[in-house]
Design an enzyme around this catalytic site. Structure first.
Site, PDB file in Angstrom:
ATOM      1  N   GLU A   1      38.370  46.900  39.040  1.00  0.00           N
ATOM      2  CA  GLU A   1      36.958  46.555  38.993  1.00  0.00           C
ATOM      3  C   GLU A   1      36.595  46.105  37.584  1.00  0.00           C
ATOM      4  O   GLU A   1      36.888  46.799  36.618  1.00  0.00           O
ATOM      5  CB  GLU A   1      36.109  47.762  39.404  1.00  0.00           C
ATOM      6  CG  GLU A   1      34.646  47.423  39.560  1.00  0.00           C
ATOM      7  CD  GLU A   1      33.821  48.627  40.016  1.00  0.00           C
ATOM      8  OE1 GLU A   1      33.105  48.513  41.014  1.00  0.00           O
ATOM      9  OE2 GLU A   1      33.914  49.680  39.365  1.00  0.00           O
TER      10      GLU A   1
ATOM     11  N   TYR B   1      30.310  40.223  38.468  1.00  0.00           N
ATOM     12  CA  TYR B   1      31.045  41.362  39.018  1.00  0.00           C
ATOM     13  C   TYR B   1      32.288  40.847  39.739  1.00  0.00           C
ATOM     14  O   TYR B   1      32.209  39.912  40.542  1.00  0.00           O
ATOM     15  CB  TYR B   1      30.166  42.128  40.016  1.00  0.00           C
ATOM     16  CG  TYR B   1      30.848  43.292  40.692  1.00  0.00           C
ATOM     17  CD1 TYR B   1      30.827  44.560  40.114  1.00  0.00           C
ATOM     18  CD2 TYR B   1      31.505  43.133  41.906  1.00  0.00           C
ATOM     19  CE1 TYR B   1      31.451  45.635  40.729  1.00  0.00           C
ATOM     20  CE2 TYR B   1      32.143  44.210  42.525  1.00  0.00           C
ATOM     21  CZ  TYR B   1      32.107  45.460  41.925  1.00  0.00           C
ATOM     22  OH  TYR B   1      32.724  46.519  42.526  1.00  0.00           O
TER      23      TYR B   1
END
Lengths: 318, 391
Positions: B202, B109
């Site tokens: 993101e 992530y």
């Protein structure tokens, strides 16, 4: 201007003990950050907002010494001299504060220009400044001892002394309640609730609704706690970010004066942006519920209804 | 402003990142032949909407042949997709992205956003990426690294090396090379973040493939609306069909509007007061139909536009105007209401509470207009009157 600043100007030659004595007698009349001696320059004085609010400020009694609009130096605005640059305006008038009504895309440079000109206080009313511009501004202001209020804020007022910003003057009354808020109009609402109940304010500061701000709740809470004129503090927060949580922690450790608070946006749907760049909640953090809980834990009186702010302060002060 | 995944990946490529080979199709450009050109199967077919949670809603499917990809894509295009992130609204699927599906060894992530308290951009990275990242952050915060970076410093791989020091520790002699690759990737995203005034980038998941390369599997970018004026190339990426129609109408007039489910239309100046007005309406037992901040310094035209948006909403059974004038002048507000009402007849109760700059002038204009108005002195009274009006 700070209490110390004024004293240093007026009584610079006095021995230390005497300064202390003078300080005690003088500070009774002090609010925080601004008072009737604050000398202000209006950046963007010839624009539509700048000119309207410059007149309103003059009418309120604010000492407006100059205006700045690049390319319009030498003009005259209602008898107020207009300069091309902040440096020139400060040099010619000795002002110590500035208030900005310049368009968002020029705001970063205008703030930095003000910072280099020698003023101690910069109030930025402008909304819609790119967030990364403010990141750059705050970096540049680091360790310079300059206080920036805003951006995207209504400004600061010490009632019956000076108003630097866009708030309607008549709703205020001088008194003992310090008000600090992330909102503009909701602050007027809270102030009006107090004034109509006969309760005045020492100083009212709108710190602004953006994500990146020059002055925080904590900065203002610290000043109000130290201010002899302030007997109680009203704090108005809103969803998004963690400023209220940080303030709660500071209050627990450092604030002895009673604090009344309201957090707006408890009914805002999650993940939606509610106008202010700051007022966005996503996931579990930054919600009104969490903020209210943290503030209540520290003994702050948090009201559920925004219509109850005034009466709650009245009750708190007994 | 949000953009689609395929647009985000195009920007990634511009900034030197790897992204899986893929192509984006509309209804009329979709063909088996074009899909075959992407590469060997299997393929992943991804509906392009401005929301996450697509996988669980059937908007992401893996197929093992080009004709199967064609079939799935054809079914998706022209439909609407609702996910747990679309707030109850189905969003149109006008584009599908078809990519060569890869075997993913590990999901990481990476996100970049602004840390308000620190007044600096911040990178958030974790070796435990994928759909459960929020749970990971909540339950095992030590598995999520956070680090700040400056905006005017050189953003090189070296800048971010310290962010990933503890990453890939179970990858033996490959660890160093993987860390270099990851810090390089973060530096490129950071440059994009700063140069294009993003508010969020993101990558979840960031895939570690069998050949040890790092590839963004999904990509999400939000941009700072206030900075779009200096990025026309970014502003062009906007897909208005993904946004609420009423919100778009409001945006044209530079108004801040959010549609809600209730029946009390609200027009307020200032975001804080607008939210507080929604709060008090709810406390009094009503349901706001919208959040509408006419903003500071609104013109008569802007107020009229705002009022018309509320008047046009068929769910609205009463309108509550709560104005505390500062930069906004009450007389301008009143003129705007009068102008709007001339175009669209007011058919529901109108509750008005005015206070602040030029309040007397404002009240006078409304009085002279002969519009049926329930006026309220205080904030609380205004909310109560509005709630009573819809009962």
């Amino acid at each position: 201007m700070t209490v110390d600043g004024i004293l240093r100007q007026c009584y610079g030659a006095l021995p230390q003990d005497d300064v202390g004595l003078v300080w005690c007698s003088l500070r009774e009349a002090m609010a925080i950050l601004v008072d009737e001696n604050t000398k202000v320059i209006v950046q963007g004085i010839t624009g539509s907002h700048g000119s309207f609010h410059a007149r309103q400020m003059v009418q309120y009694g604010t000492k407006i010494l100059a205006g700045v609009t690049p390319g319009k130096g030498g003009q005259d605005f209602d008898g107020i001299p207009v300069f091309n640059t902040m440096g020139e305006a400060v040099a010619k008038t000795g002002a110590n504060a500035s208030v900005l009504y310049v368009p968002a895309q020029f705001a970063k440079d205008a703030i930095l220009e003000a910072a280099d000109s020698g003023v101690e206080l910069i109030v930025c009313i402008t909304e819609g400044i790119p967030a990364l511009d403010m990141v750059r501004v705050l970096k540049q202001l680091e360790n310079k001892g300059i206080r920036l209020i805003g951006p995207n804020c209504p400004g600061i007022i010490t009632p019956e002394a000076t108003k630097i910003g866009i708030m309607p003057g008549y709703i205020h009354k001088r008194g003992c309640v310090g008000v600090v808020s992330r909102s503009g109009t909701l602050t007027y609402e809270a102030v009006w609730q107090m004034t109509t109940r006969g309760l005045g304010q020492s100083t009212v500061i709108g710190i602004g609704g953006d994500a990146i701000l020059g002055t925080s709740f904590v900065d203002c809470l610290e000043l109000f706690e130290k201010d002899a004129e302030t007997a109680a503090i009203v704090m108005i927060g809103e969803i998004g970010g963690a400023a209220e949580e940080t303030a709660a922690e500071f209050i627990r450790k450092n604030v002895r004066k009673p604090v009344v608070a309201f957090v707006s946006g408890s009914t805002a749907p999650s993940g939606k942006r509610m106008g202010h760049a700051g007022a966005i909640i996503s996931g579990g953090s930054g919600t009104a519920r969490e903020k209210v809980a943290r503030l209540r834990e520290t003994g702050v009186r948090v009201v559920d209804s925004p219509a109850r702010i005034g009466e709650t302060v009245v009750r708190t002060l007994g | 402003m949000n953009i689609h995944e395929y647009q985000a990946k195009d920007l990634f490529r511009k900034y030197g990142l790897n992204a899986a080979p893929g192509r984006v199709f509309q209804k009329n450009s979709l063909s088996v032949q074009e899909i075959s050109k992407i590469g060997p199967p299997p393929f992943v077919v991804k509906a392009q909407i401005h929301a996450g949670g697509r996988g669980k809603a059937g908007g992401i499917q893996i197929v093992d042949a080009a004709d199967a990809a064609f079939g799935v894509a054809k079914k998706m295009l022209g439909t609407k997709l609702k996910t747990y992130q679309t707030a109850g609204v189905a969003k149109p699927v006008d584009w599908v992205l078809i990519e060569a599906a890869r075997e993913i060894k590990k999901e990481l992530y990476v996100a970049l956003t602004l840390d308000r308290e620190a007044a600096l951009p911040c990178a958030i990275c974790s070796e435990s990426g994928g759909v459960e990242i929020e749970q990971v952050a909540r339950e095992t915060p030590e598995k999520v690294f956070r680090g700040h970076f400056g905006v005017d410093k050189a953003l090189t791989s070296e800048t971010f090396r310290s962010f990933v020091l503890n990453f890939f520790s179970d990858h033996g002699k490959n660890s160093d090379r993987l860390r270099d690759q990851l810090s390089d990737l973060i530096s490129k995203i950071a440059r994009l973040f700063v140069e294009l005034d993003a508010s969020l980038v993101e990558v979840n998941p960031l895939g570690l493939l069998a050949d040890d390369s790092l590839v963004p599997i999904d990509a999400k970018i939000n941009f700072d609306d206030s900075a779009l004026f200096r990025h026309p190339e970014v502003a062009r990426l906007r897909d208005a069909s993904q946004e609420d129609e009423r919100e778009n109408e409001a945006k044209r007039f530079d108004l801040s509007y959010v549609g809600l489910e209730g029946n009390i239309g609200c027009m307020v100046n200032g975001a804080g007061l607008a939210m507080a007005t929604m709060d008090i309406v709810k406390l009094d037992g009503g349901e706001p139909a919208n959040f509408l901040d006419v903003g500071g310094g609104a013109s008569k035209e802007k107020v009229a536009a705002a009022f018309k948006i509320i008047l046009k909403d068929p769910r609205v059974k009463a309108i509550l105007v709560n104005i505390f004038g500062g930069i906004m002048r009450c007389d301008v507000l009143a003129e705007g209401i009068v102008a709007a009402q001339k175009e669209i007849k007011l058919k529901v109760p109108l509750i008005v509470r005015l206070e602040g700059t030029n309040v007397e002038k404002g009240r006078e204009i409304l009085k002279r207009s002969k519009i049926q108005i329930i006026s309220a002195e205080t904030f609380e009274e205004a909310a109560q009157r509005a709630v009573e009006a819809v009962r």
